[in-house]
Design a protein around this motif. Structure first.
Motif, PDB file in Angstrom:
ATOM      1  N   THR A  67      -7.280   9.009  -2.739  1.00  0.00           N
ATOM      2  CA  THR A  67      -8.613   8.403  -2.653  1.00  0.00           C
ATOM      3  C   THR A  67      -8.761   7.765  -1.265  1.00  0.00           C
ATOM      4  OG1 THR A  67      -7.662   6.512  -3.762  1.00  0.00           O
ATOM      5  CG2 THR A  67      -8.949   8.034  -5.129  1.00  0.00           C
ATOM      6  N   GLY A  68      -9.729   6.875  -1.113  1.00  0.00           N
ATOM      7  CA  GLY A  68      -9.941   6.231   0.184  1.00  0.00           C
ATOM      8  C   GLY A  68     -10.899   7.042   1.037  1.00  0.00           C
ATOM      9  N   SER A  75     -10.191   8.785   3.804  1.00  0.00           N
ATOM     10  CA  SER A  75      -9.662   9.986   4.461  1.00  0.00           C
ATOM     11  C   SER A  75     -10.044  11.311   3.799  1.00  0.00           C
ATOM     12  CB  SER A  75      -8.143   9.877   4.593  1.00  0.00           C
ATOM     13  OG  SER A  75      -7.802   8.701   5.261  1.00  0.00           O
ATOM     14  N   PRO A  76      -9.920  11.456   2.464  1.00  0.00           N
ATOM     15  CA  PRO A  76     -10.184  12.779   1.878  1.00  0.00           C
ATOM     16  C   PRO A  76     -11.635  13.036   1.493  1.00  0.00           C
ATOM     17  CG  PRO A  76      -9.161  11.351   0.232  1.00  0.00           C
ATOM     18  CD  PRO A  76      -9.347  10.530   1.469  1.00  0.00           C
ATOM     19  N   GLY A  86      -3.471  10.240   2.500  1.00  0.00           N
ATOM     20  CA  GLY A  86      -3.968   9.470   3.632  1.00  0.00           C
ATOM     21  C   GLY A  86      -2.835   8.562   4.100  1.00  0.00           C
ATOM     22  N   ILE A  87      -3.076   7.820   5.160  1.00  0.00           N
ATOM     23  CA  ILE A  87      -2.070   6.863   5.642  1.00  0.00           C
ATOM     24  C   ILE A  87      -2.743   5.504   5.785  1.00  0.00           C
ATOM     25  CG2 ILE A  87      -0.336   6.355   7.394  1.00  0.00           C
ATOM     26  CD1 ILE A  87      -0.687   9.141   8.536  1.00  0.00           C
ATOM     27  N   GLY A  88      -2.139   4.481   5.254  1.00  0.00           N
ATOM     28  CA  GLY A  88      -2.682   3.133   5.428  1.00  0.00           C
ATOM     29  C   GLY A  88      -2.430   2.657   6.854  1.00  0.00           C
ATOM     30  N   GLY A 146       0.198   6.462  -0.601  1.00  0.00           N
ATOM     31  CA  GLY A 146      -0.153   5.958  -1.914  1.00  0.00           C
ATOM     32  C   GLY A 146      -0.263   4.446  -1.724  1.00  0.00           C
ATOM     33  N   LYS A 149      -5.939   4.641  13.055  1.00  0.00           N
ATOM     34  CA  LYS A 149      -4.774   5.297  12.437  1.00  0.00           C
ATOM     35  C   LYS A 149      -3.750   5.764  13.485  1.00  0.00           C
ATOM     36  CE  LYS A 149      -6.224   4.729   8.275  1.00  0.00           C
ATOM     37  NZ  LYS A 149      -6.591   5.679   7.281  1.00  0.00           N
TER      38      LYS A 149
HETATM   39  P1  PGA Z   1      -8.248   5.375   3.964  1.00  0.00           P
HETATM   40  O1  PGA Z   1      -6.917   4.757   3.374  1.00  0.00           O
HETATM   41  O2  PGA Z   1      -8.213   6.834   3.609  1.00  0.00           O
HETATM   42  O3  PGA Z   1      -9.351   4.647   3.267  1.00  0.00           O
HETATM   43  O4  PGA Z   1      -8.208   5.138   5.435  1.00  0.00           O
HETATM   44  C1  PGA Z   1      -5.749   5.469   3.434  1.00  0.00           C
HETATM   45  C2  PGA Z   1      -4.693   4.681   2.724  1.00  0.00           C
HETATM   46  O5  PGA Z   1      -4.769   3.443   2.710  1.00  0.00           O
HETATM   47  O6  PGA Z   1      -3.775   5.303   2.177  1.00  0.00           O
END
Ligand code: PGA
Length: 259
Positions: free
Chosen positions: A43-44, A46-47, A141-143, A149, A211
């Motif tokens: 989710t978030g 990115s996708p 995605g990557i935080g 995750g 990012k």
């Molecule tokens: P984002 O978050 O897709 O909203 O940038 C990615 C994540 O936190 O894994």
């Protein structure tokens, strides 16, 4: 040296098109072989574009989700599926409501189970994934803090699906949508790092300058639990799909494919 394939795209749209094409083509191949496609979904922000493109393909009749089974990475805890901030709500709104997926084949960690049930539930989630033969393609995605995750900094490479405490930064990032930090959940249920690494293929995506730092860690950093994303270096089949801004801190452009 990691074997991650890095693909740098002009922008989020072209990168998302690449991923949507890959998903479509895998689903089509499996459909012709009468096999289910088992996806791991994220989710978030990115996708979102990837999901828009998949929905377009379903609407034009090019793609069907009838043979798709999906497992989502995570969900806030506690939260009900009808909450607008839940990942159940996100997935239904952005993807599932617009496809012909069998609702019985959609698995998202439940954020409203009793706390006494959580451990048992998380183990059952792992068994369920294994029961489908594992995840074939995982979207990730990557935080900003390097989480994958909701495996926050400090997570073990051996971790499985579990209840975790959210990092302060993660909560601050989510606070606006929850109407303030005090309303933002402190916990979440997330697939573990090991669960993610068990996927056969991983498409990891990142868009935007915010990012660039975790992307740099992923490609050029040491493997460390302080940046859980670096654990992806141990996986044999990861493609990192990023835009130019997210690639801006990478020092060795000979390692990537410019699309
Ligand atoms: P984002 O978050 O897709 O909203 O940038 C990615 C994540 O936190 O894994």
């Amino acid at each position: 040296m990691s074997s991650i394939t890095v693909r740098v795209f002009e922008d989020k749209l072209s990168g998302s098109q690449y991923i949507a094409d890959a998903l479509r083509s895998r689903i089509h191949t499996n459909d012709s072989d009468s096999k289910r496609t088992v996806l791991g979904l994220a989710t978030g922000g990115s996708p979102k574009k990837v999901y828009d493109l998949l929905v377009e393909s379903v609407e034009t009749g090019e793609l069907s989700f009838q043979n798709v089974t999906s497992f989502n990475l995570d969900e806030y805890y506690p939260i009900g599926p009808e909450s607008r901030n839940s990942y159940h709500y996100y997935m239904n709104q952005r993807l599932f409501n617009h496809t012909d997926v069998d609702p019985g084949q959609v698995f998202i960690p439940e954020g409203d189970i009793e706390v006494s049930e959580v451990d048992h539930y998380c183990k059952a989630y792992e068994r369920k994934i294994a029961g489908y033969g594992g995840i074939e393609i995982q979207l990730l995605g990557i935080g900003g803090n390097g989480h994958i995750g909701f495996n926050e900094p400090g997570s073990s490479i051996e971790s499985e699906t579990r209840l975790i405490h959210l990092d302060e930064k993660t909560r601050r990032d989510a606070a606006d949508s929850f109407g303030g930090i005090h309303q933002t959940p402190e916990k979440a249920i997330t697939m573990g790092v090991k669960t993610i690494l068990n996927a056969k293929k991983i498409y990891c995506m990142a868009w935007g300058a915010h990012k660039a730092r975790p992307v740099q860690q992923l490609i050029e950093g040491e493997i460390t639990a302080e940046w859980p994303v670096t654990f992806l270096q141990t996986h044999a089949n990861v493609e990192l799909i990023i835009d130019r801004a997210a690639a801006s801190l990478l020092t060795d452009s000979s390692n990537f494919i410019v699309n």
